[in-house]
Design a protein around this motif. Structure first.
Motif, PDB file in Angstrom:
ATOM      1  N   SER A  45       7.597  -0.840   1.748  1.00  0.00           N
ATOM      2  CA  SER A  45       6.968   0.252   1.005  1.00  0.00           C
ATOM      3  C   SER A  45       7.163   0.092  -0.499  1.00  0.00           C
ATOM      4  O   SER A  45       6.482   0.764  -1.295  1.00  0.00           O
ATOM      5  N   ILE A  49       5.090  -2.198  -6.557  1.00  0.00           N
ATOM      6  CA  ILE A  49       5.271  -1.098  -7.506  1.00  0.00           C
ATOM      7  C   ILE A  49       6.343  -1.467  -8.521  1.00  0.00           C
ATOM      8  O   ILE A  49       7.083  -2.427  -8.336  1.00  0.00           O
ATOM      9  N   LYS A 145       1.123   0.578 -10.599  1.00  0.00           N
ATOM     10  CA  LYS A 145       0.220   0.501  -9.455  1.00  0.00           C
ATOM     11  C   LYS A 145       0.701   1.475  -8.365  1.00  0.00           C
ATOM     12  O   LYS A 145       1.903   1.625  -8.194  1.00  0.00           O
ATOM     13  N   PRO A 146      -0.192   2.178  -7.682  1.00  0.00           N
ATOM     14  CA  PRO A 146      -1.639   1.969  -7.545  1.00  0.00           C
ATOM     15  C   PRO A 146      -2.507   2.588  -8.629  1.00  0.00           C
ATOM     16  O   PRO A 146      -3.728   2.597  -8.492  1.00  0.00           O
ATOM     17  N   HIS A 172      -0.701  -3.876  -1.172  1.00  0.00           N
ATOM     18  CA  HIS A 172      -1.657  -2.792  -0.961  1.00  0.00           C
ATOM     19  C   HIS A 172      -1.804  -1.926  -2.214  1.00  0.00           C
ATOM     20  O   HIS A 172      -2.917  -1.501  -2.554  1.00  0.00           O
ATOM     21  N   SER A 173      -0.693  -1.665  -2.904  1.00  0.00           N
ATOM     22  CA  SER A 173      -0.758  -0.846  -4.110  1.00  0.00           C
ATOM     23  C   SER A 173      -1.613  -1.525  -5.175  1.00  0.00           C
ATOM     24  O   SER A 173      -2.334  -0.853  -5.932  1.00  0.00           O
ATOM     25  N   ARG A 176      -5.358  -1.148  -4.318  1.00  0.00           N
ATOM     26  CA  ARG A 176      -5.818   0.198  -4.684  1.00  0.00           C
ATOM     27  C   ARG A 176      -5.971   0.329  -6.202  1.00  0.00           C
ATOM     28  O   ARG A 176      -6.901   0.978  -6.692  1.00  0.00           O
TER      29      ARG A 176
END
Length: 224
Positions: A45, A49, A145-146, A172-173, A176
C-alpha cells in the motif's frame, strides 16, 4: 494511444531502478527490530507514494507510539548496507527505450516520489541522467501521487502539453496521477500486480520496458 507521444515521462523506483525489493527488505527488518510487523499488504500500500505519506501511513497503522525517527534511521542504514553489498541494477529495457527516444529526439523527464537530489545521484550513478531534460522529485511538490501535481510539473518543465505526454509507471498511485494529469500511461508492474481497475486506466500493461519500446515503434508519428 494512436500516435507517438511528444514526450516520455518516467517514474524511477521500481520502473527504471530495481529498488522496491531493497526497500521492502530494509523496511521490514527495521520494523521487526522495533517489534512491529510490516506485512506484505501494508508495504504494497506504500508503493509509489512519498516518504512523508509512507511514514504517515505507518504511524496510522502502528499507532502514535511507533518510534518513527528510530525506524527511519535504521531502515536507511539497512538500505544503504544492501546497496553497498549488492548494488541496484537497472530494470530490463531501460537503455533500449532511452536510446530509442534519443534517436527520435523525444524529450524525457522523471517524476519520482524520491527526493530530487537523491534521484539525480542514482540516475547519474547508472549513467542515464543525461537522458532526462527534467527531474522532479517528491520534495518539489505539495501533493504526492496519486495527485497529478508532479506529472504536470514535469510536462511544464519539458514544455509539453499533458495530452501529448506518455507516462511509464509501476505503481497504481502513479497510474492514477498520470490519468488525473490528462496523460496516457503505460504500466509495467513490479512488486504490485496490475488489477482490472488499474489496467483499464492504461494504454497497455507490459512485462518490461523492452515491450513498450517495441510497441511505440509501431505507432505513427504525430505532429511535431
Amino acid at each position: 494511444m494512436k500516435q507517438r507521444p511528444h514526450a516520455l515521462i518516467f517514474d524511477m523506483d521500481g520502473l527504471l531502478l530495481d529498488t522496491e525489493g531493497v526497500y521492502k527488505r530494509s523496511w521490514t527488518v527495521a520494523a521487526a527490530g522495533l517489534g512491529y510487523d510490516l506485512t506484505d499488504t501494508l508495504y504494497l500500500s506504500l508503493i509509489g507514494i512519498t516518504i512523508a505519506d509512507c511514514e504517515k501511513c505507518l504511524v496510522e497503522s502502528f499507532g502514535q507510539d511507533f518510534p518513527l525517527e528510530q525506524f527511519r534511521a535504521d531502515a536507511r542504514s539497512r538500505y544503504e548496507d544492501i546497496v553497498l553489498a549488492e548494488g541496484i541494477p537497472l530494470k530490463p529495457g531501460v537503455c533500449t527505450l532511452l536510446d530509442w527516444a534519443a534517436v527520435l529526439d523525444l524529450p524525457c523527464g522523471i517524476g519520482t516520489s524520491t527526493v530530487t537530489e537523491e534521484a539525480r545521484h542514482r540516475l547519474k550513478h547508472h549513467g542515464i541522467l543525461d537522458h532526462f531534460a527534467a527531474v522532479i522529485g517528491g520534495d518539489q511538490v505539495i501533493h504526492g501521487k496519486p495527485d497529478p501535481e508532479i506529472y504536470l510539473k514535469v510536462a511544464q518543465a519539458l514544455k509539453q502539453e499533458p495530452e501529448h505526454c506518455l507516462v511509464f509507471e509501476d505503481a497504481h498511485s502513479g497510474v492514477r496521477a498520470a490519468r488525473a494529469a490528462g496523460m496516457s500511461v503505460a504500466l509495467i508492474p513490479d512488486l504490485l500486480p496490475s488489477t482490472e481497475e488499474i489496467a483499464a486506466l492504461t494504454c497497455g500493461v507490459f512485462v518490461s520496458l523492452d515491450g513498450t519500446a517495441d510497441w511505440l515503434k509501431t505507432l505513427p508519428a504525430g505532429r511535431p
